[in-house]
Design an enzyme around this catalytic site. Structure first.
Site, PDB file in Angstrom:
ATOM      1  N   VAL A 100       3.339  -2.738 -17.352  1.00  0.00           N
ATOM      2  CA  VAL A 100       3.305  -4.057 -16.738  1.00  0.00           C
ATOM      3  C   VAL A 100       2.579  -5.005 -17.685  1.00  0.00           C
ATOM      4  CG1 VAL A 100       2.469  -5.405 -14.780  1.00  0.00           C
ATOM      5  CG2 VAL A 100       3.222  -3.057 -14.431  1.00  0.00           C
ATOM      6  N   CYS A 101       3.209  -6.143 -17.976  1.00  0.00           N
ATOM      7  CA  CYS A 101       2.538  -7.202 -18.727  1.00  0.00           C
ATOM      8  C   CYS A 101       2.709  -8.484 -17.909  1.00  0.00           C
ATOM      9  CB  CYS A 101       3.098  -7.324 -20.139  1.00  0.00           C
ATOM     10  SG  CYS A 101       4.826  -7.795 -20.225  1.00  0.00           S
ATOM     11  N   THR A 102       2.498  -9.622 -18.506  1.00  0.00           N
ATOM     12  CA  THR A 102       2.572 -10.870 -17.751  1.00  0.00           C
ATOM     13  C   THR A 102       4.000 -11.214 -17.355  1.00  0.00           C
ATOM     14  OG1 THR A 102       0.618 -11.651 -18.925  1.00  0.00           O
ATOM     15  CG2 THR A 102       1.899 -13.305 -17.755  1.00  0.00           C
TER      16      THR A 102
END
Length: 143
Positions: A100-102
């Protein structure tokens, strides 16, 4: 058919551009279908956690992680992730890993590195934390 031939004869550069565009689209589709890295949505992420004991790995900055994250997510700093330092996740190599990233863009490159490092099933949350929050799913804050 004669009109197509005439068009190609009159506009060879435009015709080549269309052929190249179609080839890129088809190539991208094939690459996504046969890639070892899969993009998943927030609902699929919850299924992986609940049914297959998936591990959520957040690769955003520490500040972003503390401001809001998926419950139970482990944190790896972006610097460590870009250097392929996944030593803290060695115990989870056989479990599904969901990055998960932005926005979901950074995680794709890291996912490829994780797969090369021997992680069996690596997924990327399509849309990142933005997609998770847009779906109205809960987040946890703090350290």
């Amino acid at each position: 058919m004669d009109q197509y031939i005439e068009f190609v004869g009159n506009h060879p550069i435009l015709s080549l551009a269309w052929v190249a565009l179609v080839a890129l689209i088809v190539g991208g589709w094939f690459k996504s279908k046969f890639s070892a890295i899969r993009q998943i949505n927030p609902q699929q992420l919850t299924l992986l956690i609940n049914r297959e004991d998936g591990v959520v790995v957040d690769i955003r900055t520490q500040k972003e992680f503390n401001n809001g994250r998926i419950a139970g997510a482990e944190h790896i700093s972006p610097e460590k992730a870009k250097q392929s330092d996944f030593s803290s996740l060695e115990k989870s190599k056989s479990k599904p890993i969901i990055l998960v990233c932005t926005t979901g863009m950074t995680a794709s490159g890291i996912a490829t590195a994780m797969h090369k490092a021997g992680f069996e099933s690596v997924y990327v949350l399509s849309g990142g934390m933005g997609a998770w929050q847009s779906a109205g799913l809960p987040t946890t804050t703090g350290r």
